[in-house]
Design an enzyme around this catalytic site. Structure first.
Site, mmCIF file in Angstrom:
data_model
loop_
_atom_site.group_PDB
_atom_site.id
_atom_site.type_symbol
_atom_site.label_atom_id
_atom_site.label_comp_id
_atom_site.label_asym_id
_atom_site.label_seq_id
_atom_site.Cartn_x
_atom_site.Cartn_y
_atom_site.Cartn_z
ATOM 1 C CG ASP A 186 -2.437 4.017 -1.547
ATOM 2 O OD1 ASP A 186 -3.137 3.915 -2.568
ATOM 3 O OD2 ASP A 186 -2.414 3.146 -0.656
ATOM 4 C CB SER A 199 -0.951 -0.047 1.189
ATOM 5 O OG SER A 199 -1.901 0.969 1.098
ATOM 6 C CG HIS A 200 0.167 3.656 3.293
ATOM 7 N ND1 HIS A 200 -0.701 2.593 3.393
ATOM 8 C CD2 HIS A 200 0.622 3.894 4.535
ATOM 9 C CE1 HIS A 200 -0.781 2.210 4.656
ATOM 10 N NE2 HIS A 200 0.022 2.980 5.377
ATOM 11 C CG ASP A 209 -2.599 -0.370 -2.742
ATOM 12 O OD1 ASP A 209 -2.477 0.762 -2.246
ATOM 13 O OD2 ASP A 209 -3.324 -1.247 -2.244
ATOM 14 C CE LYS A 221 -7.546 1.611 1.645
ATOM 15 N NZ LYS A 221 -7.539 1.125 3.007
ATOM 16 C CG ASP A 236 -5.948 0.995 -1.470
ATOM 17 O OD1 ASP A 236 -5.015 1.808 -1.303
ATOM 18 O OD2 ASP A 236 -6.064 -0.052 -0.809
ATOM 19 N NE ARG A 237 -4.083 4.106 2.982
ATOM 20 C CZ ARG A 237 -3.548 4.219 4.179
ATOM 21 N NH1 ARG A 237 -2.887 5.315 4.493
ATOM 22 N NH2 ARG A 237 -3.640 3.256 5.053
HETATM 23 C C1 G1P Z 1 -4.332 1.372 8.113
HETATM 24 C C2 G1P Z 1 -5.531 2.280 8.232
HETATM 25 C C3 G1P Z 1 -6.794 1.518 7.902
HETATM 26 C C4 G1P Z 1 -6.661 0.903 6.512
HETATM 27 C C5 G1P Z 1 -5.390 0.075 6.425
HETATM 28 C C6 G1P Z 1 -5.149 -0.422 5.014
HETATM 29 O O1 G1P Z 1 -4.477 0.292 9.011
HETATM 30 O O2 G1P Z 1 -5.620 2.859 9.505
HETATM 31 O O3 G1P Z 1 -7.890 2.385 7.964
HETATM 32 O O4 G1P Z 1 -7.762 0.103 6.215
HETATM 33 O O5 G1P Z 1 -4.263 0.866 6.806
HETATM 34 O O6 G1P Z 1 -4.987 0.613 4.099
HETATM 35 P P1 G1P Z 1 -3.778 0.259 10.449
HETATM 36 O O7 G1P Z 1 -2.305 0.465 10.215
HETATM 37 O O8 G1P Z 1 -4.356 1.414 11.218
HETATM 38 O O9 G1P Z 1 -4.159 -1.070 11.011
HETATM 39 ZN ZN ZN Z 2 -3.297 1.315 -0.373
#
Ligand code: G1P
Ligand code: ZN
Length: 549
Positions: free
Chosen positions: A278, A113-114, A280, A377, A282-283
């Site tokens: 981000d 992800s990010h 991938d 998302k 999705d954000r």
């Molecule tokens: C974090 C975000 C959560 C999101 C997840 C995946 O998870 O807070 O809302 O769904 O990344 O993108 P966390 O690190 O808080 O468990």
């Molecule tokens: Zn992501």
């Protein structure tokens, strides 16, 4: 062609977190590590009649190598059709779209992800089921149990395939197709939004925007949709080429990491609209001219204005938000007389509600917003939703948001993150907080105007899924205050080093002062209360958060 079975050593650390298994690249590079997890997935899902599998990732370091391993293992495990995004690229929402469109039995998405990418950074893998969404808790738990007990994995002896060449190869019983990762997703977006109205917005020549793809997966998607299909000027999408290390940055769309974009919206000649997504895809982060939209407000505003969008013109079944997300969407849902669900953090909890037709829109404070069009998302979808709103209402972003606050009131929101905290200390802090829950109600604090703020109630959030009645507990400590405020404490499930403590604050004001907009200021009393309740400094040794969003 021979199928070889190789012994694998046991790995004890493959428990999937909020969104799959995330570890350092170096950990994934250990012999048998990736294979162990992939075989655990295949053992758990045991393909039967439907043997079509989708594979792709966000392009980060180790993406291509991992895909070669997974393709060989998928063939050895009996899949008959394997669909791989060209170049190994597939954004998370596009993967969801492709799984659904092709009626695949699921997909393997490679992404952290990010989180940053590169040889010393993060990698990740997750399995999405046939609905296109992240595997639910019982499946991820079953996968984890498999990772602990399997002693062998299956693969074939076959050279790397050419991931860049579109077309289909027959390998043993399997057809392996390299497909264009953008077209299906772009077509889906075109079917949902009023592309003609958005095209006109760009044609008029006054509206100026920038999309920052942050050298992550959404570059090719944004180029196709914004520049080619909607006619935005070439160069509207910046940092558009996916790079294995995201150009050295954090592919995380927030005010800190998307600084190049933020500068374009705040300079002497600011643009009208800015957005980023981000690693991938999705954000999303949405910006107006010198204006930031909190994701909690974004969900509420999209809900309130969904009738402007062709795909939602018939109305919404309901809306859902993750528990730490502010309650702004609840107010809109109540005014619209539709249900609003509060779920644990993580997208997988929305899946059941979406599948059951109980909700149409959903979102999280962590820059995630989505709808029933896929089961993830969707960053670019959120950007297009806002663009469509701007075109339909013919109003700048700031006016849309301020009109919303004037009608519904404002929920100030902020999240404070303490990263890389010692895990034992973080756990100890949460444990003592949980122990204090029964004695919290009634406890009072004096604010700076010398008036009393009282704790009205507190709990450790648990969720009973209204669709399958499954129960998920220990999802964060919630503290509700007499001034309309709320504080939430929880530990992240996606970090790869130590623990990340997240403290969320929100507070409602019916008549917000539009000139005093800073949430840090509006929420400063709650921040002090959190400190005295939880002893963050004592437990973490930190005097201030690492990241404030
Ligand atoms: C974090 C975000 C959560 C999101 C997840 C995946 O998870 O807070 O809302 O769904 O990344 O993108 P966390 O690190 O808080 O468990
Ligand atoms: Zn992501």
């Amino acid at each position: 062609m021979t199928t070889i079975r190789v012994n694998t050593q046991a790995f004890s650390d493959q428990k999937p977190g909020t969104s799959g298994l995330r570890k350092k690249v170096t950990q994934f590079q250990q012999p048998g590590y990736l294979e162990n997890f992939v075989q655990a997935i295949f053992n758990t899902i045991t393909p039967s009649s439907n043997q079509r599998l989708v594979i792709g990732g966000d392009g980060r370091f180790y993406n291509r190598e991992a895909i070669q391993v997974i393709v060989r293992m998928a063939i050895a495990n009996g899949f008959t059709e394997i669909l791989v995004g060209q170049g190994g690229i597939l954004s998370t929402p596009a993967a969801s779209c492709v799984i659904r469109k092709n009626k695949a039995c699921g997909g393997i998405i490679l992404s952290a992800s990010h989180n940053p990418g590169g040889p010393d950074e993060d990698f990740g893998i997750k399995f999405n089921g046939e609905n296109g969404g992240p595997a639910p808790e019982p499946i991820t738990e079953a996968i984890f149990q498999q990772t602990l007990k399997i002693t062998q994995y299956q693969t074939i002896d076959y050279n790397d395939i050419d991931l860049d060449k579109l077309g289909t190869l027959q390998i043993a019983q399997a057809q392996v197709t390299i497909f264009d990762p953008v077209i299906d997703y772009a077509d889906l977006m075109a079917s949902m939004f009023d592309f003609d109205a958005m095209k006109q917005l760009f044609q008029q020549g006054k509206f100026r925007m920038c999309f920052d793809a942050m050298h992550a997966v959404n570059g090719p998607y944004a180029k196709e949709i914004l520049e080619r299909r909607l006619g935005a000027p070439i160069g509207t999408v910046i940092n558009a080429t996916p790079l294995t290390d995201f150009g050295g940055g954090h592919p995380d769309p927030n005010l800190v990491h998307a600084h190049e974009l933020v500068a374009l919206l705040h300079g002497d000649d600011p643009l009208d609209f800015g957005a980023a997504s981000d690693g991938d895809g999705d954000r999303n982060m949405i910006l107006g001219k010198r204006f930031y939209i909190n994701p909690c407000d974004s969900l509420a505003i999209l809900t309130a204005n969904a009738d402007c969008i062709p795909a939602y013109a018939k109305g919404l079944a309901g809306v859902a938000r993750s528990m730490p997300t502010s309650r702004a969407a609840d107010r809109v849902a109540s005014a619209m007389d539709i249900p609003c669900f509060e779920t644990p953090t993580g997208w997988k909890f929305f899946g059941n509600l979406l599948d059951a037709g109980k909700i149409t829109l959903c979102g999280e404070e962590s820059f995630g917003t989505g709808s029933d069009h896929v089961r993830e998302k969707d960053g670019l979808w959120a950007v297009l939703f806002w663009l469509n709103l701007i075109a339909a209402k013919n109003q700048p972003v700031r006016d849309i948001v301020e009109n919303h606050w004037a009608k519904y009131g404002r929920d100030y929101f902020t999240r404070h993150d303490y990263e890389g905290v010692d895990s034992n200390n973080a756990q100890a802090m949460i444990s003592q907080l949980k122990a204090k829950i029964p004695t919290m109600p009634g406890q009072t604090f004096i604010d700076k105007n010398k008036s009393e703020i009282k704790i009205e109630s507190a709990d450790d959030f648990q969720y009973l899924d209204p669709v399958d009645n499954s129960k998920t507990s220990e999802q964060g400590v919630r503290v509700y205050l007499s001034n309309g405020g709320r504080i939430v404490f929880r530990l992240s499930g996606t970090g790869t080093q130590g623990a990340t403590l997240r403290v969320y604050f929100d507070c409602f004001q019916q008549h917000p002062d539009l000139l005093a907009q800073d949430p840090q200021h509006a929420l400063s009393e709650l921040v002090d209360i959190a400190q005295s309740l939880a002893g963050i400094k004592q437990f973490t040794g930190r005097v201030k958060p690492d990241v404030i969003t």
